[in-house]
Scaffold this motif. Sequence first.
Motif, short mmCIF file in Angstrom:
data_model
loop_
_atom_site.label_atom_id
_atom_site.label_comp_id
_atom_site.label_asym_id
_atom_site.label_seq_id
_atom_site.Cartn_x
_atom_site.Cartn_y
_atom_site.Cartn_z
N ASP A 23 0.86 -1.18 0.00
CA ASP A 23 0.00 0.00 0.00
C ASP A 23 0.89 1.23 0.00
OD1 ASP A 23 -1.87 1.98 0.31
OD2 ASP A 23 -2.92 1.04 1.99
N ALA A 24 1.40 1.57 -1.19
CA ALA A 24 2.37 2.66 -1.31
C ALA A 24 1.80 3.99 -0.86
CB ALA A 24 2.87 2.75 -2.75
N LYS A 25 0.55 4.25 -1.15
CA LYS A 25 -0.05 5.54 -0.82
C LYS A 25 -0.14 5.73 0.69
CE LYS A 25 -4.10 8.45 -1.67
NZ LYS A 25 -5.41 8.55 -2.36
N THR A 26 -0.65 4.74 1.39
CA THR A 26 -0.82 4.85 2.84
C THR A 26 0.52 4.96 3.54
OG1 THR A 26 -2.91 3.62 2.79
CG2 THR A 26 -1.73 3.71 4.88
N PHE A 27 1.45 4.07 3.21
CA PHE A 27 2.74 4.07 3.89
C PHE A 27 3.56 5.31 3.51
CE2 PHE A 27 1.62 -0.26 4.74
CZ PHE A 27 2.32 -0.60 5.89
N GLY A 28 3.51 5.69 2.24
CA GLY A 28 4.26 6.86 1.80
C GLY A 28 3.78 8.14 2.44
N SER A 29 2.46 8.30 2.51
CA SER A 29 1.88 9.50 3.12
C SER A 29 2.22 9.57 4.61
CB SER A 29 0.37 9.51 2.92
OG SER A 29 -0.22 10.61 3.57
N ALA A 30 2.11 8.44 5.31
CA ALA A 30 2.43 8.42 6.74
C ALA A 30 3.90 8.75 6.97
CB ALA A 30 2.09 7.05 7.33
N ILE A 59 0.84 4.48 11.03
CA ILE A 59 -0.33 4.06 10.25
C ILE A 59 -1.60 4.14 11.09
CG2 ILE A 59 -1.38 2.16 8.96
CD1 ILE A 59 0.99 3.44 7.57
N LEU A 60 -1.51 3.84 12.39
CA LEU A 60 -2.69 3.89 13.25
C LEU A 60 -3.26 5.29 13.34
CD1 LEU A 60 -1.67 1.53 16.18
CD2 LEU A 60 -3.41 1.13 14.45
N ASP A 61 -2.45 6.31 13.14
CA ASP A 61 -2.93 7.68 13.13
C ASP A 61 -3.34 8.13 11.73
OD1 ASP A 61 -2.59 7.99 15.81
OD2 ASP A 61 -0.69 9.06 15.69
N ALA A 62 -2.50 7.80 10.75
CA ALA A 62 -2.72 8.30 9.40
C ALA A 62 -3.85 7.59 8.68
CB ALA A 62 -1.43 8.18 8.58
N ALA A 63 -4.02 6.29 8.95
CA ALA A 63 -5.04 5.50 8.24
C ALA A 63 -5.52 4.38 9.15
CB ALA A 63 -4.46 4.94 6.94
N ALA A 64 -6.28 4.76 10.17
CA ALA A 64 -6.65 3.83 11.23
C ALA A 64 -7.56 2.70 10.75
CB ALA A 64 -7.34 4.59 12.36
N LYS A 65 -8.27 2.90 9.64
CA LYS A 65 -9.23 1.89 9.20
C LYS A 65 -8.70 0.99 8.09
CE LYS A 65 -13.27 4.67 10.48
NZ LYS A 65 -14.55 5.26 10.03
N THR A 66 -7.41 1.09 7.79
CA THR A 66 -6.84 0.28 6.72
C THR A 66 -6.45 -1.11 7.22
OG1 THR A 66 -4.62 1.13 7.19
CG2 THR A 66 -5.95 2.33 5.55
N LYS A 67 -6.19 -2.01 6.26
CA LYS A 67 -5.74 -3.36 6.61
C LYS A 67 -4.37 -3.31 7.30
CE LYS A 67 -8.27 -5.86 3.00
NZ LYS A 67 -8.16 -6.75 1.83
N ALA A 68 -3.54 -2.36 6.89
CA ALA A 68 -2.22 -2.26 7.49
C ALA A 68 -2.32 -1.91 8.98
CB ALA A 68 -1.39 -1.21 6.76
N ALA A 69 -3.22 -0.99 9.32
CA ALA A 69 -3.40 -0.62 10.72
C ALA A 69 -3.87 -1.82 11.54
CB ALA A 69 -4.40 0.53 10.84
N GLU A 70 -4.80 -2.57 10.99
CA GLU A 70 -5.27 -3.77 11.67
C GLU A 70 -4.15 -4.79 11.83
OE1 GLU A 70 -8.60 -7.32 10.99
OE2 GLU A 70 -8.63 -5.52 9.73
N ALA A 71 -3.29 -4.88 10.80
CA ALA A 71 -2.18 -5.83 10.86
C ALA A 71 -1.22 -5.49 11.98
CB ALA A 71 -1.45 -5.84 9.52
N PHE A 72 -0.92 -4.21 12.16
CA PHE A 72 0.03 -3.82 13.21
C PHE A 72 -0.56 -4.04 14.60
CE2 PHE A 72 1.87 -1.04 9.77
CZ PHE A 72 3.00 -1.82 9.61
N GLN A 73 -1.85 -3.86 14.75
CA GLN A 73 -2.48 -4.16 16.04
C GLN A 73 -2.40 -5.66 16.34
OE1 GLN A 73 -6.07 -1.59 17.22
NE2 GLN A 73 -6.17 -1.57 15.01
N THR A 74 -2.58 -6.47 15.29
CA THR A 74 -2.48 -7.91 15.46
C THR A 74 -1.07 -8.32 15.85
OG1 THR A 74 -4.24 -8.29 13.84
CG2 THR A 74 -2.76 -10.14 14.32
#
Length: 311
Positions: free
Chosen positions: A240-247, A254-269
């Motif tokens: 997810d280049a857009k989400t990670f690049g923007s953050a 990612i939890l702040d920049a895009a809290a509802k993305t799959k990446a944010a869920e992955a890091f919580q897991t």
Amino acid sequence: MRRGVSEYLVAPLQPLQLIAAIGGLFNDPAQPFVGRSIAFVGARGGAGASAVAHNTAYAISERIGANTVIVDYDLPFGTAGLDFNQDPLNGVADALGQPDRLDPTLLDRMMVRCTDKLSLFAAPATLDSDWDISTDAFEEVTTRIRSTAPFVILDLPHLWSPWMRRTLIAADEVVVVATPDLASLRNAKNMMDLIRQGRPNDAPPRLVLNQVGLPGRPEIPAKDFGAALGVHPSLVIPFDAKTFGSAANNGQMILDAAAKTKAAEAFQTLAQIVSRRELPAVAGPKGAAAKPGKPARESKSLLASIFKKKR
């Protein structure tokens, strides 16, 4: 019990069960506190191990609510200061230069406080020195820092040296971050085989596959990648280049920049897996279901802060 028996174990018995039982019986509350060390290392350059380490540490501190310290051991090129929009002080370099003098007061001065529960030992990220530091210094600094928080995240560089070997073998948990390609597979296997050999009675390293689904790139399927290493990937993080690049450009997690993305869920897991703790529920409005807490964290423009610091 009258005969002095304190514990019993049922066969079949594993070495870790015996160690845990004896450790529990002889635990001395007067001994100094020692936090859990979790080492993140990339199977190859550009695998994103630092981003995974920083976002996981942030999830542990903000979602799980545990005090956490990030230690950036990539002295010339570390990105922890950039990722958290902090001035990269010589915290780690200063500590490595005087490991015998470290005490709680000095450690606190060397750390940068990112949030109420997250502190940072940033790398200087300069090329002014060759950073010829002994293996014993890295070990001593890591030991001292572990006395400051329940969780210490070690962000390790992509290189191989005696101190890297010792740090990986001594860590309580090792997370190998790889991309789904042949070079990562070979390097990850070499790392995992060495770590398993060096700590046969500890849990095997965890595998995180990052940047999965890069358009146009032939990839090794996650199932085959894990089978070749003898482990199941603990996490698969989609590209997810857009989400990670923007953050990254804004100095945010990612939890702040895009809290509802799959990446944010992955890091919580992943935070739950490596910390071995569950996400606490936070009471919502009356009648509403409980939800995990959401941190409030402001972030200024990272690019603006960089140019300001350089003036």
